[in-house]
Design a protein around this motif. Structure first.
Motif, PDB file in Angstrom:
ATOM      1  N   GLU A 264       0.813  -1.212   0.000  1.00 40.91           N
ATOM      2  CA  GLU A 264       0.000   0.000   0.000  1.00 40.91           C
ATOM      3  C   GLU A 264       0.847   1.263   0.000  1.00 40.91           C
ATOM      4  OE1 GLU A 264      -2.607  -0.187   3.327  1.00 40.91           O
ATOM      5  OE2 GLU A 264      -3.754  -1.893   2.557  1.00 40.91           O
ATOM      6  N   HIS A 265       2.091   1.149   0.348  1.00 37.54           N
ATOM      7  CA  HIS A 265       2.977   2.302   0.411  1.00 37.54           C
ATOM      8  C   HIS A 265       4.415   1.808   0.389  1.00 37.54           C
ATOM      9  CE1 HIS A 265       3.728   1.264   4.640  1.00 37.54           C
ATOM     10  NE2 HIS A 265       2.428   1.098   4.743  1.00 37.54           N
ATOM     11  N   PRO A 266       5.380   2.675   0.071  1.00 35.22           N
ATOM     12  CA  PRO A 266       6.779   2.247   0.081  1.00 35.22           C
ATOM     13  C   PRO A 266       7.233   1.861   1.486  1.00 35.22           C
ATOM     14  CG  PRO A 266       6.511   4.331  -1.078  1.00 35.22           C
ATOM     15  CD  PRO A 266       5.236   4.069  -0.358  1.00 35.22           C
ATOM     16  N   ARG A 267       8.224   0.990   1.548  1.00 32.45           N
ATOM     17  CA  ARG A 267       8.860   0.639   2.814  1.00 32.45           C
ATOM     18  C   ARG A 267      10.295   1.148   2.795  1.00 32.45           C
ATOM     19  NH1 ARG A 267       6.979  -3.813   5.688  1.00 32.45           N
ATOM     20  NH2 ARG A 267       8.665  -3.290   7.129  1.00 32.45           N
ATOM     21  N   LEU A 268      10.739   1.748   3.866  1.00 32.64           N
ATOM     22  CA  LEU A 268      12.105   2.245   3.995  1.00 32.64           C
ATOM     23  C   LEU A 268      12.850   1.430   5.046  1.00 32.64           C
ATOM     24  CD1 LEU A 268      11.553   6.086   3.821  1.00 32.64           C
ATOM     25  CD2 LEU A 268      13.125   4.805   2.360  1.00 32.64           C
ATOM     26  N   TYR A 269      14.114   1.176   4.757  1.00 33.65           N
ATOM     27  CA  TYR A 269      14.984   0.428   5.664  1.00 33.65           C
ATOM     28  C   TYR A 269      16.292   1.182   5.822  1.00 33.65           C
ATOM     29  CZ  TYR A 269      11.816  -3.497   4.909  1.00 33.65           C
ATOM     30  OH  TYR A 269      10.699  -4.300   4.853  1.00 33.65           O
ATOM     31  N   VAL A 270      16.767   1.262   7.048  1.00 33.02           N
ATOM     32  CA  VAL A 270      18.084   1.816   7.327  1.00 33.02           C
ATOM     33  C   VAL A 270      19.073   0.654   7.366  1.00 33.02           C
ATOM     34  CG1 VAL A 270      19.504   3.116   8.957  1.00 33.02           C
ATOM     35  CG2 VAL A 270      17.097   3.735   8.624  1.00 33.02           C
ATOM     36  N   GLY A 271      20.209   0.821   6.678  1.00 23.90           N
ATOM     37  CA  GLY A 271      21.247  -0.197   6.662  1.00 23.90           C
ATOM     38  C   GLY A 271      22.422   0.208   7.541  1.00 23.90           C
ATOM     39  N   TYR A 272      22.951  -0.741   8.275  1.00 25.48           N
ATOM     40  CA  TYR A 272      24.018  -0.459   9.238  1.00 25.48           C
ATOM     41  C   TYR A 272      25.293  -1.236   8.888  1.00 25.48           C
ATOM     42  CZ  TYR A 272      20.043   1.189  11.994  1.00 25.48           C
ATOM     43  OH  TYR A 272      18.918   1.839  12.418  1.00 25.48           O
ATOM     44  N   ASN A 273      26.428  -0.576   9.099  1.00 22.52           N
ATOM     45  CA  ASN A 273      27.748  -1.211   9.021  1.00 22.52           C
ATOM     46  C   ASN A 273      28.021  -1.874   7.677  1.00 22.52           C
ATOM     47  OD1 ASN A 273      27.962  -0.375  11.652  1.00 22.52           O
ATOM     48  ND2 ASN A 273      27.776  -2.399  12.567  1.00 22.52           N
ATOM     49  N   THR A 274      27.649  -1.201   6.597  1.00 21.88           N
ATOM     50  CA  THR A 274      27.917  -1.745   5.268  1.00 21.88           C
ATOM     51  C   THR A 274      29.213  -1.210   4.672  1.00 21.88           C
ATOM     52  OG1 THR A 274      26.683   0.005   4.112  1.00 21.88           O
ATOM     53  CG2 THR A 274      25.443  -1.951   4.812  1.00 21.88           C
ATOM     54  N   LEU A 275      29.715  -0.095   5.164  1.00 23.11           N
ATOM     55  CA  LEU A 275      30.943   0.501   4.653  1.00 23.11           C
ATOM     56  C   LEU A 275      32.158  -0.068   5.379  1.00 23.11           C
ATOM     57  CD1 LEU A 275      29.815   4.210   4.201  1.00 23.11           C
ATOM     58  CD2 LEU A 275      30.083   2.450   2.441  1.00 23.11           C
ATOM     59  N   PRO A 276      33.370   0.143   4.842  1.00 21.31           N
ATOM     60  CA  PRO A 276      34.577  -0.415   5.483  1.00 21.31           C
ATOM     61  C   PRO A 276      34.766   0.078   6.918  1.00 21.31           C
ATOM     62  CG  PRO A 276      35.052   0.299   3.241  1.00 21.31           C
ATOM     63  CD  PRO A 276      33.667   0.797   3.552  1.00 21.31           C
ATOM     64  N   ASP A 277      35.482  -0.730   7.683  1.00 21.44           N
ATOM     65  CA  ASP A 277      35.832  -0.429   9.078  1.00 21.44           C
ATOM     66  C   ASP A 277      34.601  -0.146   9.939  1.00 21.44           C
ATOM     67  OD1 ASP A 277      38.621  -0.596   8.460  1.00 21.44           O
ATOM     68  OD2 ASP A 277      38.502   1.440   7.647  1.00 21.44           O
ATOM     69  N   PRO A 278      33.625  -1.047   9.945  1.00 18.98           N
ATOM     70  CA  PRO A 278      32.438  -0.830  10.780  1.00 18.98           C
ATOM     71  C   PRO A 278      32.795  -0.899  12.264  1.00 18.98           C
ATOM     72  CG  PRO A 278      32.435  -3.059   9.935  1.00 18.98           C
ATOM     73  CD  PRO A 278      33.582  -2.355   9.253  1.00 18.98           C
TER      74      PRO A 278
ATOM     75  N   ARG B  11      26.499   5.671   1.841  1.00 10.91           N
ATOM     76  CA  ARG B  11      27.040   7.020   1.988  1.00 10.91           C
ATOM     77  C   ARG B  11      28.243   7.273   1.087  1.00 10.91           C
ATOM     78  NH1 ARG B  11      29.330   8.124   6.321  1.00 10.91           N
ATOM     79  NH2 ARG B  11      29.347   6.103   7.387  1.00 10.91           N
ATOM     80  N   ALA B  12      28.797   6.217   0.476  1.00  9.97           N
ATOM     81  CA  ALA B  12      29.884   6.387  -0.484  1.00  9.97           C
ATOM     82  C   ALA B  12      29.355   6.675  -1.888  1.00  9.97           C
ATOM     83  CB  ALA B  12      30.766   5.136  -0.505  1.00  9.97           C
ATOM     84  N   GLY B  13      28.033   6.664  -2.051  1.00  7.02           N
ATOM     85  CA  GLY B  13      27.433   6.947  -3.344  1.00  7.02           C
ATOM     86  C   GLY B  13      27.221   5.724  -4.213  1.00  7.02           C
ATOM     87  N   THR B  14      27.446   4.536  -3.675  1.00 10.78           N
ATOM     88  CA  THR B  14      27.180   3.310  -4.418  1.00 10.78           C
ATOM     89  C   THR B  14      25.687   3.028  -4.404  1.00 10.78           C
ATOM     90  OG1 THR B  14      29.322   2.409  -3.766  1.00 10.78           O
ATOM     91  CG2 THR B  14      27.691   0.842  -4.585  1.00 10.78           C
ATOM     92  N   GLY B  15      25.133   2.729  -5.568  1.00  8.90           N
ATOM     93  CA  GLY B  15      23.707   2.443  -5.657  1.00  8.90           C
ATOM     94  C   GLY B  15      23.443   1.151  -6.396  1.00  8.90           C
ATOM     95  N   LEU B  16      22.292   0.550  -6.134  1.00  8.22           N
ATOM     96  CA  LEU B  16      21.886  -0.645  -6.859  1.00  8.22           C
ATOM     97  C   LEU B  16      20.368  -0.743  -6.845  1.00  8.22           C
ATOM     98  CD1 LEU B  16      20.883  -3.143  -4.767  1.00  8.22           C
ATOM     99  CD2 LEU B  16      23.293  -3.079  -4.201  1.00  8.22           C
ATOM    100  N   ILE B  17      19.858  -1.515  -7.789  1.00  7.60           N
ATOM    101  CA  ILE B  17      18.438  -1.843  -7.843  1.00  7.60           C
ATOM    102  C   ILE B  17      18.311  -3.353  -7.873  1.00  7.60           C
ATOM    103  CG2 ILE B  17      16.248  -1.551  -9.057  1.00  7.60           C
ATOM    104  CD1 ILE B  17      17.457   0.889 -10.450  1.00  7.60           C
ATOM    105  N   LEU B  18      17.530  -3.879  -6.962  1.00 10.99           N
ATOM    106  CA  LEU B  18      17.237  -5.311  -6.882  1.00 10.99           C
ATOM    107  C   LEU B  18      15.745  -5.459  -7.142  1.00 10.99           C
ATOM    108  CD1 LEU B  18      19.048  -7.792  -5.909  1.00 10.99           C
ATOM    109  CD2 LEU B  18      17.869  -7.571  -3.726  1.00 10.99           C
ATOM    110  N   TRP B  19      15.356  -6.396  -7.998  1.00  3.16           N
ATOM    111  CA  TRP B  19      13.937  -6.514  -8.297  1.00  3.16           C
ATOM    112  C   TRP B  19      13.522  -7.963  -8.474  1.00  3.16           C
ATOM    113  CZ3 TRP B  19      17.527  -5.168 -11.935  1.00  3.16           C
ATOM    114  CH2 TRP B  19      17.539  -5.902 -13.125  1.00  3.16           C
ATOM    115  N   ARG B  20      12.232  -8.150  -8.286  1.00  2.00           N
ATOM    116  CA  ARG B  20      11.629  -9.464  -8.421  1.00  2.00           C
ATOM    117  C   ARG B  20      10.324  -9.298  -9.187  1.00  2.00           C
ATOM    118  NH1 ARG B  20      10.020 -13.165  -3.213  1.00  2.00           N
ATOM    119  NH2 ARG B  20       8.704 -14.663  -4.291  1.00  2.00           N
TER     120      ARG B  20
END
Length: 241
Positions: A62-76, A189-198
């Motif tokens: 019914e609406h978009p879902r947002l997720y925050v991602g943690y510790n994906t960049l180097p030296d977490p 935050r490094a500007g890397t982007g991707l699209i995953l779809w099904r």
């Protein structure tokens, strides 16, 4: 290609509707360590997890879902990549008129204007947990249409209309060349982007998602990147990264 539109509330109404997402995490932190990365490292892992979490078999979103991602960049600060979603977005989506660009921009504005906790108002245990899970990425999951111009004339026509700004409301739904799917746009935050779809979000199980890299030139990714920057700045200020 998402393009919903509708009536939007006032700026104050939109800001108020965003507060449940900005200030309260109602979901549960989930580890992404064991998930497929689709060749995109930890960002791919959290995008995969967010897409799987957001899709309810047999039910339309019914609406978009947002997720925050943690510790994906180097030296977490802690050796675990994770993601946290919040389902309190219906009010914000409605207040923004069901318009994706307004929805993302209003979230960033509301975060930048939100006060941070006063010194001493957050206990040390909570502060330590926040410091262990650094805000590094964000994912938006929403319904979309998949267009493959190389496969048919209809797909080429739709792609041309999109590129030239001639796409009309309903064109995607009406065309057999635009296949419904559910997509996860992810950016760090490094500007890397991707699209995953099904392509078959209503199915339980089924084929693995497809994935393609993208950049902040993608308008959806650019909007998420602004929201991510606002989220990171607020959290870093509040908890002393």
């Amino acid at each position: 290609m998402p393009a919903p539109t509708g009536f939007a509330g006032s700026p104050d109404e939109r800001a108020a509707a965003w507060q449940p997402f900005l200030m309260d995490a109602t979901g549960m932190l989930q580890s992404a360590e064991s998930l497929p990365d689709h060749g995109q490292g930890r960002l791919g892992k959290i995008a995969h997890g967010a897409l799987a979490d957001a899709v309810t078999p047999g039910a339309a979103a019914e609406h978009p879902r947002l997720y925050v991602g943690y510790n994906t960049l180097p030296d977490p600060p802690f050796p675990m990549a994770g993601f946290l979603g919040n389902d309190a977005m219906r009010g914000a989506w409605r207040a923004c008129g069901g318009e994706l660009w307004t929805f993302l921009a209003e979230g960033a504005r509301s975060l930048r204007e939100s006060p941070v906790p006063q010194p001493g108002s957050v206990d040390e245990r909570s502060r330590s947990l926040q410091r262990m899970m650094r805000v590094d990425a964000m994912v938006l999951v929403w319904s979309a249409h998949l267009i493959t111009p190389e496969e048919c004339e209809g797909g080429r026509a739709l792609a041309a209309n999109i590129a030239e700004g001639y796409l009309r409301p309903g064109d995607l739904d009406a065309s057999p060349a635009a296949r419904p799917c559910v997509a996860a746009w992810a950016v760090d935050r490094a500007g890397t982007g991707l699209i995953l779809w099904r392509e078959d979000p209503a199915a339980d199980g089924g084929a693995a998602p497809d994935c393609t890299p993208t950049s902040t030139r993608d308008p959806v990714v650019a909007g998420i990147a602004e929201l991510l920057d606002a989220q990171y700045t607020w959290t870093a200020t509040a908890f002393g990264y």
